[in-house]
Write a protein that holds these residues in place. Structure first.
Motif, short mmCIF file in Angstrom:
data_model
loop_
_atom_site.label_atom_id
_atom_site.label_comp_id
_atom_site.label_asym_id
_atom_site.label_seq_id
_atom_site.Cartn_x
_atom_site.Cartn_y
_atom_site.Cartn_z
N LYS A 32 -1.56 7.94 12.47
CA LYS A 32 -0.80 6.80 12.95
C LYS A 32 -1.00 5.62 12.00
CE LYS A 32 -0.99 8.26 17.77
NZ LYS A 32 -1.38 7.92 19.15
N LEU A 33 -0.19 5.62 10.95
CA LEU A 33 -0.28 4.55 9.96
C LEU A 33 0.86 3.57 10.16
CD1 LEU A 33 -1.18 6.50 6.71
CD2 LEU A 33 -2.71 5.15 8.14
N ASN A 34 0.56 2.34 9.97
CA ASN A 34 1.58 1.31 10.06
C ASN A 34 2.29 1.23 8.70
OD1 ASN A 34 3.16 -0.87 10.54
ND2 ASN A 34 1.50 -2.36 10.64
N LEU A 35 3.60 1.55 8.68
CA LEU A 35 4.36 1.56 7.43
C LEU A 35 4.95 0.20 7.09
CD1 LEU A 35 6.28 4.96 7.75
CD2 LEU A 35 4.11 4.49 6.61
N ASN A 36 4.73 -0.78 7.93
CA ASN A 36 5.27 -2.11 7.67
C ASN A 36 4.66 -2.69 6.39
OD1 ASN A 36 6.92 -4.34 8.47
ND2 ASN A 36 5.03 -5.44 8.97
N GLY A 37 5.55 -3.07 5.46
CA GLY A 37 5.08 -3.65 4.21
C GLY A 37 4.58 -2.65 3.20
N SER A 38 4.80 -1.37 3.43
CA SER A 38 4.27 -0.33 2.55
C SER A 38 5.28 0.12 1.51
CB SER A 38 3.83 0.88 3.38
OG SER A 38 4.97 1.50 3.98
N VAL A 39 4.78 0.85 0.51
CA VAL A 39 5.62 1.58 -0.44
C VAL A 39 5.52 3.04 -0.06
CG1 VAL A 39 5.96 2.24 -2.84
CG2 VAL A 39 5.25 -0.10 -2.28
N VAL A 40 6.64 3.62 0.38
CA VAL A 40 6.64 4.98 0.90
C VAL A 40 6.96 5.96 -0.23
CG1 VAL A 40 7.61 6.56 2.60
CG2 VAL A 40 7.35 4.15 3.16
N LEU A 41 6.07 6.93 -0.43
CA LEU A 41 6.26 7.97 -1.43
C LEU A 41 6.80 9.22 -0.74
CD1 LEU A 41 5.86 9.03 -4.36
CD2 LEU A 41 3.51 9.66 -3.68
N MET A 42 7.94 9.72 -1.18
CA MET A 42 8.60 10.86 -0.53
C MET A 42 9.05 11.86 -1.58
SD MET A 42 10.97 8.66 2.12
CE MET A 42 11.36 7.41 0.87
N ARG A 43 9.08 13.13 -1.20
CA ARG A 43 9.61 14.12 -2.13
C ARG A 43 11.08 14.39 -1.83
NH1 ARG A 43 6.85 19.99 -0.75
NH2 ARG A 43 6.36 19.69 1.44
N ALA A 44 11.83 14.74 -2.87
CA ALA A 44 13.26 14.98 -2.75
C ALA A 44 13.52 16.28 -1.98
CB ALA A 44 13.90 15.05 -4.13
N GLY A 45 14.68 16.33 -1.34
CA GLY A 45 15.08 17.54 -0.63
C GLY A 45 15.28 17.33 0.85
N LYS A 46 15.92 18.31 1.48
CA LYS A 46 16.21 18.39 2.91
C LYS A 46 17.25 17.38 3.38
CE LYS A 46 12.26 20.90 4.72
NZ LYS A 46 11.29 21.03 5.83
N ILE A 47 17.04 16.10 3.12
CA ILE A 47 18.04 15.09 3.47
C ILE A 47 18.38 14.29 2.22
CG2 ILE A 47 17.37 14.94 5.90
CD1 ILE A 47 15.80 12.42 5.25
N SER A 48 19.44 13.54 2.27
CA SER A 48 19.87 12.79 1.09
C SER A 48 18.91 11.66 0.77
CB SER A 48 21.27 12.22 1.31
OG SER A 48 21.25 11.18 2.26
N MET A 49 18.96 11.20 -0.48
CA MET A 49 18.11 10.08 -0.88
C MET A 49 18.45 8.83 -0.08
SD MET A 49 17.85 10.52 -5.00
CE MET A 49 17.34 12.08 -5.75
N ALA A 50 19.71 8.63 0.21
CA ALA A 50 20.11 7.47 1.00
C ALA A 50 19.50 7.51 2.40
CB ALA A 50 21.63 7.40 1.09
N GLN A 51 19.44 8.69 3.00
CA GLN A 51 18.82 8.82 4.33
C GLN A 51 17.33 8.54 4.26
OE1 GLN A 51 20.62 12.83 4.90
NE2 GLN A 51 21.10 12.11 6.97
N LYS A 52 16.67 9.04 3.23
CA LYS A 52 15.23 8.81 3.07
C LYS A 52 14.92 7.31 2.99
CE LYS A 52 14.71 13.03 0.26
NZ LYS A 52 13.87 13.87 1.14
N ARG A 103 0.85 -1.19 0.00
CA ARG A 103 0.00 0.00 0.00
C ARG A 103 0.88 1.24 0.00
NH1 ARG A 103 -2.08 0.70 6.15
NH2 ARG A 103 -2.29 2.89 5.57
N VAL A 104 0.52 2.22 -0.78
CA VAL A 104 1.33 3.41 -0.90
C VAL A 104 0.98 4.40 0.22
CG1 VAL A 104 -0.28 4.52 -2.51
CG2 VAL A 104 2.12 5.24 -2.45
N VAL A 105 2.01 4.95 0.85
CA VAL A 105 1.85 5.91 1.94
C VAL A 105 2.73 7.13 1.63
CG1 VAL A 105 2.15 6.35 4.41
CG2 VAL A 105 1.44 4.08 3.62
#
Length: 782
Positions: free
Chosen positions: A260-280, A242-244
């Motif tokens: 309060k969503l459970n991120l276990n087993g999810s596909v996390v959608l994030m925008r670039a910036g602030k921290i490195s891609m590796a950290q995300k 499930r995408v979060v």
């Protein structure tokens, strides 16, 4: 007879004549007169020998024979003595003149002269004399102001512009034919400059996009797209979840209490910036996600096309992640291993248009206001929103080349400044690597010409062209790992040229505290071309406002945090161009537009900054590394720790009472006294005493290295620096842990805290002890 032999013969003749004349006039030494009959019988010849000559001739001669021919000064009348003295003096002068004429004649015949047309002046190029012997403590023949002026005059805008044009159109993926060809070209240039170039080869694992089987993203059964951009070192395969939506992917975003969503087993959608891609990606992996998608939101990337592709890597570290802590040499074999910095989940970049399509299909609650960008809708996601990510990247064993050239010093050639630049790029990489490579070659040319013009650097300068930088400073790190045991005792500064011009609006720098004073003074001396103001005045009178923390993706970071070598990186920047980095829009046309055609001008200024810092470090007797600046850093961290401990004691946290900050504070004070003691020693040192200067410089050079914690494994914690590293050994980690206890985010483990206190204390105290000098000075001085 060669030129060197004739020079020595001439010098010996002159020296002997001077010695003889001095001894006749000033000495009461015994002399010997040998009289022999002229073959023609007309007169006698008088040979004058001084006592020192007698001593030299005594080898193989009977002592009795010498004594028979040796007489004391005569006791005859004064006029006769004067006549003899005149004879002696005349004889010596004849010998001196004859020797001088013979030596000069031999010298002229044996050494060919090169003349400039029409000037009639004989010139000799030092570089044309391979057997030239230079005194070990040969002083620079140029004073500082002349040297800087000469360097600035030699920096050529035209040469930089030509190099930028040449390298701006070349795709330079690490390990590719183009990358290797450029490495060969750089090697040839260093050869032409007589820099004794060499190549450092490594066999590393790099991950590339699979052109025959592209990566894909699907929402349900609908294909969102097949992005061309990718993230190296992602896990490969196919995952569904499930995408979060999680904003920038910071831990505070992923642990958001608003939903309060459970991120276990999810596909996390994030925008670039602030921290490195590796950290995300690592943060998402820690929360149990199976895949991560990263996109450029139009709110953050206003000038970027909505179809622009992003490139990067997900290794939260540096170097080849499959040989953690070890160099990737061909003859070295290790059992299969992976860096702890690999997140172990699928990761993929997508375009803004692809992200927009996903948001349009997502359900669930509206995202918090601070999560929203410029799309019409932002949803958190619902249980039924299923996204599939397929990553088919290829992991390939790749041979890479670092290329080096050196200008050797004349006093301490085994001590050197390293000036380096990344040459590879996953994209065109104009600002990211082409500008730095151009300046590297231009500075190499200028420094070579300075040497030809008479500059005699005390220490050496190594020019380094790195590759595989876009995969996480792989080339840099593998070299450091391969030669780590000796580099910390020889390389005393690293100056990075990566991304030195990415705009024109402001100036930013990241540096070891040891280099802050030198950087500040250099910025105060480099003048902007259209005004009389310095860079420091032009971009901010407050030097501290120009400083930013050094990030892990910085090419200078492995030198500082992995090897304990003071390092610096800097850049002219514009926020609008920062958006183009790691995209195919990092090209000449865009940088010219954003800087208003000032790329070459800014490149010359960047070369002046790097060049002047390097010159100062190899010119002066004492290294321009300010050890007192670390007193402020230590004081700041220790004060923060003490405040947190006092707060916990006021809150009567269980088991906190035995914890004392006394010894940590004492270590801080010890370093301050040791730094002050060193400055006193410097002020009391005769700078012409090269051995004493070397001893002091050795004390200075050890400071940064001594802040690498000796209590952690290099393989498990590669960035061991207690202030700028990454791991449990850092002072920042201890501060954060005490803060979490205070905020009831975790319980206090007193044994763990005591252990961290002890190791941090003794790392600082050990650095202070070494800085103070000899062990017999420690008790009284610090």
């Amino acid at each position: 007879m060669n030129s060197e032999t004739s020079k020595r013969a001439l010098g010996l003749t002159i020296d002997q004549a001077k010695m003889k004349f001095s001894r006749i006039v000033n000495s009461r030494s015994y002399t010997r007169f040998n009289q022999s009959q002229n073959p023609d019988g007309e007169s006698s010849r008088v040979e004058v020998k001084l006592a020192v000559d007698v001593e030299e001739e005594m080898d193989g001669i009977e002592q009795e024979h010498v004594q028979r021919d040796t007489y004391t000064r005569s006791s005859h009348s004064g006029p006769r003595n004067k006549w003899r003295i005149l004879v002696w003096v005349g004889g010596v002068l004849v010998i001196f003149c004859v020797g001088l004429l013979i030596g000069y004649s031999v010298h002229r015949k044996s050494e060919p002269a090169t003349c400039s047309p029409g000037d009639g002046v004989i010139k000799h190029d030092p570089e044309d004399l391979p057997n030239q012997e230079i005194p070990p403590y040969y002083p620079p023949s140029l004073d500082w102001s002349d040297l800087v002026g000469l360097m600035n005059d030699k920096l050529s805008s035209k040469a930089i512009e030509d190099k930028l044009s040449k390298y701006s159109q070349i795709h330079r993926m690490a390990g590719s034919f183009a990358d290797n060809k450029l490495a060969d070209d750089i090697h040839d240039i260093f050869t032409q400059l007589n820099m004794d170039p060499w190549v450092d080869e490594h066999y590393v694992k790099l991950q590339f996009r699979n052109s025959s089987s592209p990566n894909k993203v699907l929402f349900g059964a609908v294909e969102i797209g097949s992005p061309k951009g990718y993230l190296a070192y992602s896990e490969t395969g196919r995952r569904e979840g499930r995408v979060v939506y999680a904003n920038y992917g910071e831990l505070s975003d992923l642990q958001n209490k608003e939903y309060k969503l459970n991120l276990n087993g999810s596909v996390v959608l994030m925008r670039a910036g602030k921290i490195s891609m590796a950290q995300k990606v690592m943060n998402a992996a820690k929360m149990g996600a199976v895949a991560a998608l990263i996109y450029p939101d139009p709110a953050d990337y206003k000038t970027l096309s909505w179809d622009a592709e992003l490139y990067g890597h997900v290794h939260l570290g540096s170097g080849d992640p499959y040989t953690p802590g070890f160099p990737s040499f061909n003859h070295t074999q290790f059992p299969p291993a992976k860096s702890s910095g690999l997140p172990g989940i699928l990761a993929q970049t997508i375009t803004a248009n692809m992200a927009k399509s996903i948001f349009e299909k997502m359900g669930g609650e509206d995202a918090p206001a601070r999560f929203k960008g410029d799309f019409p809708t932002y949803k958190v996601g619902s249980e039924s929103d299923k996204v599939t990510v397929a990553v088919n990247n290829n992991l390939a064993d790749t041979k890479i080349h670092n290329v080096f050239g050196v200008i050797k010093g004349y006093v301490d050639p085994d001590r050197y400044v390293v000036i380096g630049a990344q040459r590879d790029s996953m994209t065109l990489g104009y600002a990211k690597s082409a500008v730095g490579t151009s300046l590297l070659l231009e500075l190499a040319r200028v420094f070579t010409e300075l040497k030809k013009d008479g500059f005699r650097p005390k220490r050496s300068v190594v020019f380094a062209s790195w590759t595989a930088g876009d995969f996480g400073n792989v080339g840099v790190t593998e070299w450091l790992e391969g030669y780590w045991s000796s580099l910390d005792r020889k390389a005393f500064t690293y100056i990075s040229l990566d991304g030195v011009v990415t705009g024109a609006d402001s100036f930013r720098a990241s540096a070891s505290p040891l280099l802050h004073t030198l950087l500040q003074k250099t910025l105060g001396k480099v003048k902007t071309p259209r005004s009389s103001s310095s860079l420091l005045q032009n971009y901010g009178r407050d030097f501290s406002s120009l400083l930013t923390p050094m990030q892990m993706d910085d090419g200078a970071y492995p030198f500082l945090a992995l090897s304990g070598i003071p390092s610096v990186s800097f850049s002219f920047i514009s926020p609008s161009y920062q958006q183009f980095l790691d995209t195919n829009m990092d090209e000449k046309e865009h940088l010219d537009r954003i800087t208003k055609q000032k790329v070459v001008e800014l490149s010359v200024l960047a070369a002046q900054v790097a060049g002047q810092m390097a010159l100062r470090l190899i010119h002066d007797h004492i290294l321009k590394l300010d050890v007192t600046k670390y007193s402020d850093v230590i004081d700041r961290h220790v004060s923060d720790i003490i405040k947190r401990v006092d707060a916990l004691k006021n809150d009567r946290v269980d088991k906190i009472v035995p914890l004392s900050t006394k010894w940590l504070n004492a270590a801080k004070n010890s370093y301050g006294r040791a730094a002050a003691s060193l400055n006193v020693d410097i002020s009391n040192t005769d700078l012409n005493d090269m051995e004493m200067c070397r001893i002091i410089n050795n004390r200075i050079m050890k400071v940064e290295h001594n802040f690498l914690s000796p209590y952690v494994s290099l393989r498990d914690v590669p960035f061991r620096h207690i202030f700028f590293g990454n791991g449990w050994q850092t002072s920042t980690d201890l501060e954060k842990y005490l803060g979490d206890v205070q905020e009831n985010k975790t319980s206090l483990n007193i044994d763990e805290v005591l252990n961290k206190f002890a190791l941090l204390t003794w790392t600082i105290q050990g650095c202070a002890n070494d800085l103070a000098g000899d062990i017999w000075s420690l008790d009284n001085e610090i």
